[in-house]
Design an enzyme around this catalytic site. Structure first.
Site, PDB file in Angstrom:
ATOM      1  N   HIS A 118       0.751  -1.157  -0.080  1.00 51.08           N
ATOM      2  CA  HIS A 118       0.168  -0.004   0.127  1.00 51.08           C
ATOM      3  C   HIS A 118       0.869   1.230  -0.076  1.00 51.08           C
ATOM      4  O   HIS A 118       2.190   1.072   0.381  1.00 51.08           O
ATOM      5  CB  HIS A 118      -0.905   0.118   1.181  1.00 51.08           C
ATOM      6  CG  HIS A 118      -0.302   0.005   2.486  1.00 51.08           C
ATOM      7  ND1 HIS A 118       0.029  -1.125   3.170  1.00 51.08           N
ATOM      8  CD2 HIS A 118       0.239   1.246   3.245  1.00 51.08           C
ATOM      9  CE1 HIS A 118       0.752  -0.667   4.149  1.00 51.08           C
ATOM     10  NE2 HIS A 118       0.884   0.837   4.063  1.00 51.08           N
ATOM     11  N   ILE A 119       0.126   2.277  -0.315  1.00 47.56           N
ATOM     12  CA  ILE A 119       0.877   3.697  -0.022  1.00 47.56           C
ATOM     13  C   ILE A 119       0.421   4.352   1.064  1.00 47.56           C
ATOM     14  O   ILE A 119      -0.846   4.398   0.898  1.00 47.56           O
ATOM     15  CB  ILE A 119       0.745   4.636  -1.510  1.00 47.56           C
ATOM     16  CG1 ILE A 119       1.253   3.701  -2.810  1.00 47.56           C
ATOM     17  CG2 ILE A 119       1.317   5.866  -1.359  1.00 47.56           C
ATOM     18  CD1 ILE A 119       0.864   4.523  -4.100  1.00 47.56           C
ATOM     19  N   SER A 120       0.964   4.638   1.964  1.00 47.71           N
ATOM     20  CA  SER A 120       0.445   5.306   3.143  1.00 47.71           C
ATOM     21  C   SER A 120       0.075   6.828   2.983  1.00 47.71           C
ATOM     22  O   SER A 120       1.032   7.656   2.233  1.00 47.71           O
ATOM     23  CB  SER A 120       1.531   5.257   4.400  1.00 47.71           C
ATOM     24  OG  SER A 120       1.638   4.015   4.595  1.00 47.71           O
ATOM     25  N   PRO A 203       6.397  14.690   2.286  1.00 47.27           N
ATOM     26  CA  PRO A 203       6.295  13.144   2.229  1.00 47.27           C
ATOM     27  C   PRO A 203       7.115  12.754   1.100  1.00 47.27           C
ATOM     28  O   PRO A 203       6.852  13.453  -0.050  1.00 47.27           O
ATOM     29  CB  PRO A 203       4.872  12.917   2.074  1.00 47.27           C
ATOM     30  CG  PRO A 203       4.269  14.428   1.581  1.00 47.27           C
ATOM     31  CD  PRO A 203       5.092  15.248   2.144  1.00 47.27           C
ATOM     32  N   SER A 204       7.631  11.532   1.239  1.00 50.11           N
ATOM     33  CA  SER A 204       8.233  10.763  -0.071  1.00 50.11           C
ATOM     34  C   SER A 204       7.213   9.538  -0.353  1.00 50.11           C
ATOM     35  O   SER A 204       7.196   8.583   0.388  1.00 50.11           O
ATOM     36  CB  SER A 204       9.836  10.187   0.286  1.00 50.11           C
ATOM     37  OG  SER A 204      10.177   9.500  -0.715  1.00 50.11           O
ATOM     38  N   PHE A 205       6.261   9.937  -1.059  1.00 47.51           N
ATOM     39  CA  PHE A 205       5.291   8.674  -1.275  1.00 47.51           C
ATOM     40  C   PHE A 205       5.974   7.547  -2.114  1.00 47.51           C
ATOM     41  O   PHE A 205       6.669   7.708  -3.094  1.00 47.51           O
ATOM     42  CB  PHE A 205       4.009   9.301  -2.299  1.00 47.51           C
ATOM     43  CG  PHE A 205       3.183  10.381  -1.430  1.00 47.51           C
ATOM     44  CD1 PHE A 205       2.564  10.004  -0.435  1.00 47.51           C
ATOM     45  CD2 PHE A 205       3.365  11.838  -1.984  1.00 47.51           C
ATOM     46  CE1 PHE A 205       1.951  11.235  -0.033  1.00 47.51           C
ATOM     47  CE2 PHE A 205       2.754  12.672  -1.512  1.00 47.51           C
ATOM     48  CZ  PHE A 205       1.798  12.703  -0.346  1.00 47.51           C
ATOM     49  N   HIS A 206       5.706   6.346  -1.428  1.00 41.96           N
ATOM     50  CA  HIS A 206       5.976   5.314  -1.836  1.00 41.96           C
ATOM     51  C   HIS A 206       5.365   3.928  -1.482  1.00 41.96           C
ATOM     52  O   HIS A 206       4.320   4.089  -0.670  1.00 41.96           O
ATOM     53  CB  HIS A 206       7.717   4.838  -1.392  1.00 41.96           C
ATOM     54  CG  HIS A 206       7.548   4.656   0.110  1.00 41.96           C
ATOM     55  ND1 HIS A 206       7.612   5.812   0.924  1.00 41.96           N
ATOM     56  CD2 HIS A 206       7.895   3.555   0.940  1.00 41.96           C
ATOM     57  CE1 HIS A 206       7.670   5.519   2.388  1.00 41.96           C
ATOM     58  NE2 HIS A 206       7.827   4.307   2.061  1.00 41.96           N
ATOM     59  N   SER A 208       6.180   0.302   0.293  1.00 43.62           N
ATOM     60  CA  SER A 208       7.383  -0.601   0.917  1.00 43.62           C
ATOM     61  C   SER A 208       6.837  -1.981   0.325  1.00 43.62           C
ATOM     62  O   SER A 208       5.729  -2.452   0.427  1.00 43.62           O
ATOM     63  CB  SER A 208       7.230  -0.569   2.421  1.00 43.62           C
ATOM     64  OG  SER A 208       7.652   0.692   2.706  1.00 43.62           O
TER      65      SER A 208
END
EC number: 3.1.4.-
Length: 264
Positions: A118-120, A203-206, A208
């Site tokens: 998921h992307i937080s 934020p660095s959207f990513h 995991s």
């Protein structure tokens, strides 16, 4: 994320003392009295040691029960760990990528696959049970004006949590950043109503995909060029796989409950 104090199972209460016989079988009605009291003595069974110092709110976190991970906050009954994200369903290309990077990292680093992808969009925060319904309604109100949009994945990148207890390999977002940022700003408004912490300032959207214990940023960053080379190759080989997300809804995970917040 609880037992109650133990009560005595046997307690003898006394009545009037008498040596007189009563009709029927001979039954002793004697009671033992304290020498300095007119009340019968109370004889209790000993409380088992495992309960004698137990409080119903006591909880001992054992990292061995969840692969060595350490809680970011203490467990407390009635508190619900919660976050909002964009879910992603793994495909063959991503599974092959996970297998490949496990062969690249040093052998002494035990790399594990993330449980869900998921992307937080928020940090993991704590909601009280009575807040759940109004919080869900607030989130829905804040994001209902957003249109569906596209997210495209870029390169792999190394991340570490704030406590430096876990290091992650993630795939950063190549496009869709502006839409994500606007949604996060609105979610922060909803969080502020309950005095909950906002998302990261820059934020660095990513997404995991794998993790290991401890701060292993240095070792994993050394592997990044080779990891990204493999990722580019897999994207070409598995070009039918979706290395993007068409975002139609956000997913709220509150304890063991899930809520969908649909975009228009």
């Amino acid at each position: 994320m609880f037992g109650k104090g133990s009560l005595s199972l046997l307690e003898e209460y006394g009545g009037d003392s008498s040596d007189e016989e009563v009709p029927g079988p001979r039954v002793s009605v004697k009671r033992t009295y304290d020498s300095d009291s007119s009340y019968p003595s109370k004889r209790r069974l000993p409380v088992p040691s495992q309960f004698s110092n137990k409080n119903e709110n006591d909880y001992v976190d054992d990292p061995l029960l969840h692969e060595g991970r350490v809680r970011s906050f203490a467990h407390e009954r009635g508190n619900w760990p919660s976050y909002i994200c964009i879910p992603f369903e793994a495909h063959m290309g991503l599974q092959n990528f996970l297998l490949a990077i496990k062969k690249i990292v040093p052998e002494y680093i035990e790399l594990k696959q993330c449980n869900d992808f998921h992307i937080s969009l928020t940090k993991t925060v704590i909601l009280r049970y009575i807040w759940i319904t109004p919080f869900v309604q607030s989130v829905q109100e804040y994001i209902k004006c957003f249109n569906k949009f596209m997210i495209v994945f870029g390169n792999a990148k190394v991340y570490c949590n704030e406590e430096k207890t876990r290091t992650f390999i993630g795939i950063e977002i190549k496009s869709g950043y502006d839409s994500l940022l606007k949604i996060v700003e609105n979610l922060n408004h909803s969080l502020s109503e309950y005095k909950l912490p906002p998302f990261y300032e820059d934020p660095s959207f990513h997404m995991s995909i794998a993790w290991c214990l401890g701060d292993r940023q240095s070792e994993l960053n050394d592997c990044l060029p080779e990891i990204n080379s493999i990722l580019e190759t897999l994207k070409e080989i598995h070009n039918d796989d979706n290395w993007y997300i068409f975002v139609e809804y956000l997913l709220g995970k509150i304890g063991n409950k899930q809520f969908q917040f649909h975009l228009r």
